[in-house]
Design a protein around this motif. Structure first.
Motif, PDB file in Angstrom:
ATOM      1  N   GLY A   1       0.855  -1.188   0.000  1.00  7.58           N
ATOM      2  CA  GLY A   1       0.000   0.000   0.000  1.00  7.58           C
ATOM      3  C   GLY A   1       0.889   1.235   0.000  1.00  7.58           C
ATOM      4  N   ALA A   2       0.296   2.384   0.311  1.00 10.34           N
ATOM      5  CA  ALA A   2       1.045   3.643   0.305  1.00 10.34           C
ATOM      6  C   ALA A   2       2.250   3.569   1.242  1.00 10.34           C
ATOM      7  N   THR A   3       2.055   2.967   2.414  1.00  8.14           N
ATOM      8  CA  THR A   3       3.123   2.954   3.414  1.00  8.14           C
ATOM      9  C   THR A   3       4.303   2.098   2.951  1.00  8.14           C
ATOM     10  N   GLY A   4       4.004   0.877   2.489  1.00 10.66           N
ATOM     11  CA  GLY A   4       5.070  -0.020   2.031  1.00 10.66           C
ATOM     12  C   GLY A   4       5.772   0.545   0.803  1.00 10.66           C
TER      13      GLY A   4
ATOM     14  N   ILE B   1       7.060  -7.103  -0.819  1.00  5.52           N
ATOM     15  CA  ILE B   1       6.203  -8.272  -1.046  1.00  5.52           C
ATOM     16  C   ILE B   1       4.758  -7.850  -0.835  1.00  5.52           C
ATOM     17  N   GLU B   2       3.910  -7.981  -1.862  1.00  7.39           N
ATOM     18  CA  GLU B   2       2.499  -7.590  -1.737  1.00  7.39           C
ATOM     19  C   GLU B   2       1.601  -8.793  -2.072  1.00  7.39           C
ATOM     20  N   LYS B   3       0.678  -9.074  -1.156  1.00  8.72           N
ATOM     21  CA  LYS B   3      -0.172 -10.272  -1.276  1.00  8.72           C
ATOM     22  C   LYS B   3      -1.091 -10.231  -2.506  1.00  8.72           C
ATOM     23  N   HIS B   4      -1.706  -9.096  -2.767  1.00 11.93           N
ATOM     24  CA  HIS B   4      -2.611  -8.993  -3.919  1.00 11.93           C
ATOM     25  C   HIS B   4      -1.949  -8.098  -4.979  1.00 11.93           C
TER      26      HIS B   4
ATOM     27  N   GLU C   1      -5.680  -2.777  -1.110  1.00 10.74           N
ATOM     28  CA  GLU C   1      -6.519  -2.668   0.090  1.00 10.74           C
ATOM     29  C   GLU C   1      -6.817  -1.190   0.365  1.00 10.74           C
ATOM     30  N   THR C   2      -6.559  -0.716   1.567  1.00  8.22           N
ATOM     31  CA  THR C   2      -6.999   0.628   1.973  1.00  8.22           C
ATOM     32  C   THR C   2      -6.512   1.739   1.041  1.00  8.22           C
ATOM     33  N   SER C   3      -5.318   1.581   0.492  1.00  4.68           N
ATOM     34  CA  SER C   3      -4.718   2.698  -0.243  1.00  4.68           C
ATOM     35  C   SER C   3      -5.411   3.035  -1.563  1.00  4.68           C
ATOM     36  N   SER C   4      -6.360   2.209  -2.022  1.00  2.00           N
ATOM     37  CA  SER C   4      -7.147   2.608  -3.197  1.00  2.00           C
ATOM     38  C   SER C   4      -8.592   2.911  -2.812  1.00  2.00           C
TER      39      SER C   4
ATOM     40  N   SER D   1      -9.536   5.196  -0.322  1.00  2.00           N
ATOM     41  CA  SER D   1      -9.598   6.378   0.542  1.00  2.00           C
ATOM     42  C   SER D   1     -10.517   7.441  -0.056  1.00  2.00           C
ATOM     43  N   THR D   2     -10.722   8.527   0.678  1.00  2.22           N
ATOM     44  CA  THR D   2     -11.521   9.659   0.174  1.00  2.22           C
ATOM     45  C   THR D   2     -10.693  10.470  -0.825  1.00  2.22           C
ATOM     46  N   LYS D   3      -9.443  10.133  -0.962  1.00  5.57           N
ATOM     47  CA  LYS D   3      -8.525  10.724  -1.936  1.00  5.57           C
ATOM     48  C   LYS D   3      -8.200  12.187  -1.628  1.00  5.57           C
ATOM     49  N   LEU D   4      -8.252  12.522  -0.342  1.00  5.23           N
ATOM     50  CA  LEU D   4      -7.900  13.876   0.076  1.00  5.23           C
ATOM     51  C   LEU D   4      -6.500  13.896   0.672  1.00  5.23           C
ATOM     52  N   ILE D   5      -5.761  14.944   0.317  1.00  3.74           N
ATOM     53  CA  ILE D   5      -4.457  15.152   0.947  1.00  3.74           C
ATOM     54  C   ILE D   5      -4.722  16.311   1.895  1.00  3.74           C
TER      55      ILE D   5
ATOM     56  N   GLU E   1       2.597 -13.556  -1.255  1.00  9.29           N
ATOM     57  CA  GLU E   1       2.118 -13.451   0.129  1.00  9.29           C
ATOM     58  C   GLU E   1       3.191 -13.863   1.132  1.00  9.29           C
ATOM     59  N   ALA E   2       3.357 -13.044   2.168  1.00 10.89           N
ATOM     60  CA  ALA E   2       4.268 -13.418   3.255  1.00 10.89           C
ATOM     61  C   ALA E   2       3.591 -14.510   4.074  1.00 10.89           C
ATOM     62  N   LEU E   3       4.245 -15.682   4.175  1.00 12.75           N
ATOM     63  CA  LEU E   3       3.608 -16.820   4.855  1.00 12.75           C
ATOM     64  C   LEU E   3       4.133 -17.036   6.263  1.00 12.75           C
TER      65      LEU E   3
ATOM     66  N   LYS F   1      -1.955   7.952   7.839  1.00 10.69           N
ATOM     67  CA  LYS F   1      -2.935   8.199   6.775  1.00 10.69           C
ATOM     68  C   LYS F   1      -2.190   8.435   5.465  1.00 10.69           C
ATOM     69  N   TRP F   2      -2.931   8.442   4.354  1.00  9.46           N
ATOM     70  CA  TRP F   2      -2.308   8.588   3.027  1.00  9.46           C
ATOM     71  C   TRP F   2      -1.423   9.835   3.003  1.00  9.46           C
ATOM     72  N   THR F   3      -1.972  10.939   3.493  1.00  4.67           N
ATOM     73  CA  THR F   3      -1.272  12.225   3.417  1.00  4.67           C
ATOM     74  C   THR F   3       0.133  12.163   4.010  1.00  4.67           C
ATOM     75  N   THR F   4       0.292  11.334   5.038  1.00  2.00           N
ATOM     76  CA  THR F   4       1.581  11.320   5.736  1.00  2.00           C
ATOM     77  C   THR F   4       2.429  10.089   5.393  1.00  2.00           C
TER      78      THR F   4
HETATM   79  C1  LIG Z   1     -12.686   5.026   3.901  1.00  2.03           C
HETATM   80  C2  LIG Z   1     -11.314   5.599   4.101  1.00  2.03           C
HETATM   81  C3  LIG Z   1     -11.049   6.905   3.706  1.00  2.03           C
HETATM   82  C4  LIG Z   1      -9.788   7.448   3.888  1.00  2.03           C
HETATM   83  N1  LIG Z   1      -9.530   8.700   3.422  1.00  2.03           N
HETATM   84  C5  LIG Z   1      -8.308   9.237   3.550  1.00  2.03           C
HETATM   85  C6  LIG Z   1      -8.037  10.511   2.996  1.00  2.03           C
HETATM   86  O1  LIG Z   1      -8.884  11.128   2.344  1.00  2.03           O
HETATM   87  N2  LIG Z   1      -6.788  11.016   3.175  1.00  2.03           N
HETATM   88  C7  LIG Z   1      -5.824  10.354   3.875  1.00  2.03           C
HETATM   89  O2  LIG Z   1      -4.745  10.904   4.035  1.00  2.03           O
HETATM   90  N3  LIG Z   1      -6.031   9.111   4.369  1.00  2.03           N
HETATM   91  C8  LIG Z   1      -7.252   8.531   4.209  1.00  2.03           C
HETATM   92  N4  LIG Z   1      -7.503   7.269   4.684  1.00  2.03           N
HETATM   93  C9  LIG Z   1      -6.418   6.533   5.337  1.00  2.03           C
HETATM   94  C10 LIG Z   1      -5.467   5.916   4.300  1.00  2.03           C
HETATM   95  O3  LIG Z   1      -6.161   5.445   3.176  1.00  2.03           O
HETATM   96  C11 LIG Z   1      -4.689   4.782   4.944  1.00  2.03           C
HETATM   97  O4  LIG Z   1      -4.105   5.241   6.131  1.00  2.03           O
HETATM   98  C12 LIG Z   1      -3.578   4.246   4.039  1.00  2.03           C
HETATM   99  O5  LIG Z   1      -4.053   3.979   2.738  1.00  2.03           O
HETATM  100  C13 LIG Z   1      -2.999   2.982   4.635  1.00  2.03           C
HETATM  101  O6  LIG Z   1      -1.995   2.498   3.788  1.00  2.03           O
HETATM  102  P1  LIG Z   1      -1.166   1.214   4.190  1.00  2.03           P
HETATM  103  O7  LIG Z   1      -0.149   1.018   3.148  1.00  2.03           O
HETATM  104  O8  LIG Z   1      -0.690   1.368   5.582  1.00  2.03           O
HETATM  105  O9  LIG Z   1      -2.255   0.033   4.198  1.00  2.03           O
HETATM  106  P2  LIG Z   1      -2.889  -0.740   2.946  1.00  2.03           P
HETATM  107  O10 LIG Z   1      -3.139   0.150   1.813  1.00  2.03           O
HETATM  108  O11 LIG Z   1      -4.055  -1.513   3.452  1.00  2.03           O
HETATM  109  O12 LIG Z   1      -1.737  -1.716   2.515  1.00  2.03           O
HETATM  110  C14 LIG Z   1      -1.403  -2.874   3.249  1.00  2.03           C
HETATM  111  C15 LIG Z   1      -1.040  -3.942   2.250  1.00  2.03           C
HETATM  112  O13 LIG Z   1      -0.501  -5.075   2.938  1.00  2.03           O
HETATM  113  C16 LIG Z   1      -0.829  -6.206   2.154  1.00  2.03           C
HETATM  114  N5  LIG Z   1      -0.683  -7.427   2.960  1.00  2.03           N
HETATM  115  C17 LIG Z   1      -1.427  -7.824   4.014  1.00  2.03           C
HETATM  116  N6  LIG Z   1      -0.993  -9.023   4.450  1.00  2.03           N
HETATM  117  C18 LIG Z   1       0.039  -9.392   3.656  1.00  2.03           C
HETATM  118  C19 LIG Z   1       0.879 -10.536   3.591  1.00  2.03           C
HETATM  119  N7  LIG Z   1       0.752 -11.557   4.439  1.00  2.03           N
HETATM  120  N8  LIG Z   1       1.836 -10.583   2.627  1.00  2.03           N
HETATM  121  C20 LIG Z   1       1.989  -9.552   1.753  1.00  2.03           C
HETATM  122  N9  LIG Z   1       1.218  -8.461   1.766  1.00  2.03           N
HETATM  123  C21 LIG Z   1       0.250  -8.366   2.707  1.00  2.03           C
HETATM  124  C22 LIG Z   1      -2.272  -5.936   1.750  1.00  2.03           C
HETATM  125  O14 LIG Z   1      -2.655  -6.726   0.628  1.00  2.03           O
HETATM  126  C23 LIG Z   1      -2.253  -4.448   1.471  1.00  2.03           C
HETATM  127  O15 LIG Z   1      -2.101  -4.143   0.100  1.00  2.03           O
HETATM  128  C24 LIG Z   1      -8.755   6.678   4.496  1.00  2.03           C
HETATM  129  C25 LIG Z   1      -9.020   5.357   4.876  1.00  2.03           C
HETATM  130  C26 LIG Z   1     -10.271   4.812   4.660  1.00  2.03           C
HETATM  131  C27 LIG Z   1     -10.547   3.396   5.023  1.00  2.03           C
END
Ligand SMILES: Cc1cc2nc3c(=O)[nH]c(=O)nc-3n(C[C@H](O)[C@H](O)[C@H](O)COP(=O)(O)OP(=O)(O)OC[C@H]3O[C@@H](n4cnc5c(N)ncnc54)[C@H](O)[C@@H]3O)c2cc1C
Length: 545
Positions: free
Chosen positions: A23-26, A43-46, A51-54, A56-60, A192-194, A375-378
């Motif tokens: 996701g955004a963080t990784g 390593i990304e499972k899907h 997941e969450t990173s697509s 979001s409300t898409k606001l920075i 996928e990380a097992l 959050k996405w912004t950070t």
């Molecule tokens: C409804 C909603 C609205 C939001 N709106 C905003 C917004 O407007 N602005 C903002 O700044 N933030 C927003 N956020 C927050 C922001 O989207 C999240 O904080 C951010 O996307 C999280 O990113 P991430 O990479 O941490 O998690 P994710 O995007 O969930 O990524 C985690 C990844 O880990 C993978 N994974 C899990 N298990 C395994 C495994 N065993 N092996 C390999 N890969 C694995 C998953 O498949 C996934 O792709 C919103 C969140 C939500 C739910």
């Protein structure tokens, strides 16, 4: 670099860092690590941003609501959090201007008192952004407000105009991954990380990984393992150390989509207070209108979260208080649901009261580094803090972070009016040229060249969307797309905004992907059937025909 070359390299070398989660963080961690000269693999499972990173409300944004809480509770921590996020807004836009831009928003006020209150708050928001402001906030009269957004109810007293940023979250995530790969990083989707292997001191040394497309098992060796799995973080933490207490809570948020003509304006609306103390946004996005979000405490399941019928009703009912012409249920054409990774501060707190800050956690027993919350912004600051911590653990603390001025792929050399060149030199229609320039930035040239190479690929997939056949080919060849969903959800964004069109073009996209990826007829037919079934499931759950 192709996926198979990357898979080979995954096993043939020792990495400094192995990042779990794309996701955004990784993705931010991969780019940060690679740009500091570390050898990193992700390593990304899907799929990236699946997941969450697509979802979001898409606001920075700095978070108007967090600022309100900071002031009301005299909370310096929240104040600094807002300030940091406001600074990041501009960095995100500067580094990928084709995928992120300023967005004007109106806050409706129902009385003079509300006008004073929101104006004071949003002026403070302006002041905090200082010279990084995206535009000055302004208290607008009723007439000015309706001129700016005629969809608003005539019951308003006034509105307060302010600015935040908007991004194409899935494509931004992909741009981060691809920029890191251009710099030598390895990024594998559908792996996928097992489980971990540990050394005699109990420290993590190897990650066992499964390629979900072929079933092949891999062993990835690294000095440090980073858990960037957002809402799934506790699962990886427990995998590394079964004794560790849970830190995450998860809340579900849904958005629904209606056609853009429901709100003929490019200025979004922020509904500042729902009955249960949240905010709801009504935002123009990719030629449609996006409404959200809800917030429901939930448990992690094995299947993706989907929009429920009651959630559609809730959102429509709520926003109709602010619309002159009510939105009807039959107008809803799509929706999506995501899981917020909330860092547990106080186990007894309501999820909406949790501070959405982030924390880098080092589990000394296993050596796992987890980046939690945020959050996405950070995302960039989260990655910086994580890689700083890893560098310190590896005795490389002196290498500074440089991601604040790394332009992402497509962002280098981007010009707002470049679409005119595509029209003049490549004979593209204005709508296709504008679309390519926005989605791909300077890489739109590469797509125009594909069209020259094979004129059949310059056709759009239907008359309802500017997406062309060439983009499917580009998604497979250059953007690591492996499945129909990779293309239609994350690369094109269509699954999130238009289920009918997505369903209709699946067959054509499958033909193009089958040719590129050498799918057999059976594989192609199965891919279409499974993807169609998934869209049907979304419709059924939301009760949208
Ligand atoms: C409804 C909603 C609205 C939001 N709106 C905003 C917004 O407007 N602005 C903002 O700044 N933030 C927003 N956020 C927050 C922001 O989207 C999240 O904080 C951010 O996307 C999280 O990113 P991430 O990479 O941490 O998690 P994710 O995007 O969930 O990524 C985690 C990844 O880990 C993978 N994974 C899990 N298990 C395994 C495994 N065993 N092996 C390999 N890969 C694995 C998953 O498949 C996934 O792709 C919103 C969140 C939500 C739910």
């Amino acid at each position: 670099m192709t996926r198979s070359t990357q898979l080979q390299q995954a096993e043939s070398q020792d990495f400094d860092l192995c990042i779990i989660g794309g996701g955004a963080t990784g993705a931010g961690c991969l780019l940060d690590a690679q740009s500091r000269g570390l050898r990193a693999i992700l390593i990304e499972k899907h799929d990236f941003a699946s997941e969450t990173s697509s979802k979001s409300t898409k606001l920075i944004h700095g978070g108007v609501r967090y600022l309100e809480q900071a002031v009301k509770q005299a909370d310096l921590n929240q104040y600094h959090m807002v300030k940091k996020a406001l600074r990041e807004r501009l960095t995100l836009i500067r580094n990928a201007p084709h995928l992120a831009h300023p967005l004007p928003l109106l806050t409706p006020c129902m009385s003079w008192m509300e006008g004073i209150y929101y104006t004071a708050g949003l002026k403070m928001y302006d002041a905090l952004s200082g010279d990084l402001s995206l535009g000055k906030s302004e208290w607008l009269t009723k007439e000015e407000s309706l001129e700016r957004n005629p969809a608003l109810t005539r019951k308003i007293h006034s509105t307060v105009l302010y600015y935040d940023g908007q991004l194409n979250d899935a494509r931004y995530n992909l741009a981060l991954v691809r920029t890191a790969v251009q710099r030598g990083g390895i990024a594998l989707n559908h792996t996928e990380a097992l489980q971990f292997e540990k050394d005699s001191a109990g420290q993590l040394v190897v990650l066992h990984v499964r390629d979900r497309l072929t079933g092949r098992l891999l062993r990835v060796r690294a000095r440090r393992f980073i858990n960037a799995t957002g809402p799934f973080s506790d699962r990886i933490r427990v995998m590394a150390n079964p004794e560790i207490p849970r830190r995450m809570r998860v809340s579900k948020g849904v958005h629904i989509i209606v056609p853009a003509d429901a709100m003929p304006s490019d200025t979004a609306i922020l509904v500042p207070k729902t009955d249960d103390g949240r905010v709801v946004f009504i935002i123009p996005y990719n030629g449609k209108l996006m409404i959200g979000t809800t917030e429901t405490e939930t448990e992690l399941g094995d299947s993706q979260p989907v929009v429920e019928s009651s959630e559609v009703d809730y959102l429509i009912g709520y926003v109709n208080r602010y619309f002159e012409q009510p939105i009807r249920r039959e107008q809803v054409i799509a929706g999506f649901a995501g899981l917020r990774p909330l860092l547990q501060a106080n186990p007894n707190a309501e999820s909406k009261e949790l501070v959405r800050d982030h924390e880098v956690e080092i589990d000394r027993a296993s050596g796992l580094v987890s980046i939690l919350g945020g959050k996405w912004t950070t995302y960039r600051l989260m990655a910086q803090d994580t890689i700083d911590a890893c560098c310190e653990l590896m005795g490389k603390a002196a290498i500074p972070c440089i991601t604040d001025h790394i332009r992402l792929v497509g962002g280098e050399g981007f010009a707002e009016d470049f679409w005119q060149v595509l029209v003049r030199q490549y004979g593209l229609s204005e709508s296709v040229a504008r679309h390519l320039n926005r989605q791909y930035g300077s890489e739109s040239l590469a797509i125009a060249r594909l069209m020259q190479q094979n004129p059949n690929w310059s056709e759009t997939l239907t008359e309802e969307t500017p997406h062309t056949k060439a983009e499917v080919v580009f998604a497979v060849r250059e953007e690591m797309a492996q499945t129909l969903k990779d293309v239609l959800a994350r690369r094109f964004g269509l699954e999130f905004t238009d289920w009918h069109t997505t369903y209709r073009i699946t067959e054509t996209v499958a033909d193009l992907m089958a040719a590129e990826l050498s799918w057999s007829d059976e594989q192609r037919a199965q891919a279409v059937q499974e993807y169609h079934a998934e869209i049907e499931w979304f419709r059924k759950s939301a009760e949208i025909v």
